[in-house]
Write an enzyme that holds these catalytic residues in place. Sequence first.
Site, PDB file in Angstrom:
ATOM      1  CG  HIS A   1      -7.365  -3.062   9.009  1.00 28.76           C
ATOM      2  ND1 HIS A   1      -7.481  -2.594   9.797  1.00 28.76           N
ATOM      3  CD2 HIS A   1      -7.284  -2.148   8.317  1.00 28.76           C
ATOM      4  CE1 HIS A   1      -7.075  -1.548  10.429  1.00 28.76           C
ATOM      5  NE2 HIS A   1      -6.862  -1.393   9.291  1.00 28.76           N
TER       6      HIS A   1
ATOM      7  CG  HIS B   1      -2.110   0.869   1.094  1.00 23.86           C
ATOM      8  ND1 HIS B   1      -3.737   1.061   1.975  1.00 23.86           N
ATOM      9  CD2 HIS B   1      -1.967   2.716   0.483  1.00 23.86           C
ATOM     10  CE1 HIS B   1      -4.118   1.673   1.466  1.00 23.86           C
ATOM     11  NE2 HIS B   1      -3.000   3.133   1.095  1.00 23.86           N
TER      12      HIS B   1
ATOM     13  CD  GLU C   1      -4.648  -3.706   0.480  1.00 22.61           C
ATOM     14  OE1 GLU C   1      -4.931  -4.676   1.186  1.00 22.61           O
ATOM     15  OE2 GLU C   1      -4.238  -1.962   1.277  1.00 22.61           O
TER      16      GLU C   1
END
Length: 252
Positions: A205, A43, A70
């Site tokens: 997550h 990310h 991401e």
Amino acid sequence: MTDLSINLNKIALIRNSRDTDYPSVTLHAARCIAAGAHGITVHPRPDQRHIRVSDCFELAEMLNVEFNIEGNPFAPAMKSSRKDVADYPGFMEIIRQIRPAQCTLVPDSDAQLTSDHGFDLHRDGERLKPIISELKDLGVRVSLFMDPEPEQIRLAKSVGADRIELYTGPYAEAFGTSQQDAVLQKFIDASILAGDIGLGLNAGHDLNLHNLLLFKNSVSQLSEVSIGHAFTVDAIEMGLDACIKAYLRCLY
């Protein structure tokens, strides 16, 4: 079986705490793959607090498994504050050049410590449509980071997403409490809806070795989980290879 994608942001964060290339992001990716991981996730944020632009390109050159990048598709270009770190060219420009197997679009900002909510597609859906269309034209599978809200999931399908990634922070917070079953049911319902309307399902997550097995066994048609923070902590305690195998046992 559900695929395991390892998020390497925390490895990069450790590296960035010193003026060094150690630990190596690419070496850790190779070790994760050798131990059985099915994919690698990064990310890259505009401030490059952990994963840097250069990491994305180096990983793209060496990976022989699925690469998932991401980020916020609206993130603009940003000048780097360090002479030895390349400027951030904008999230979409990274994707255009690399064309990873999957792009997970996330509505985060630089002010957030980590991603902590899904898209509000009433607000952002029309802006996302041309971006999703471009990504699919590039041959990139598109996943939207979403909360387990039925109306929003239906909108994800209408704007053209291939998959959604359910934000599992609320499940992890409720795990082991009196709220666990009620919160988990929202994710079960979301997974059923996604399957009914033809959306693939990812999740991520705060999933860890304690809460992952229940989640995987409860939700339907779970294609992939991405795990980074807990994996990094567990790898310190267990060793990287043993850690990967422990997560894979939760997913078989």
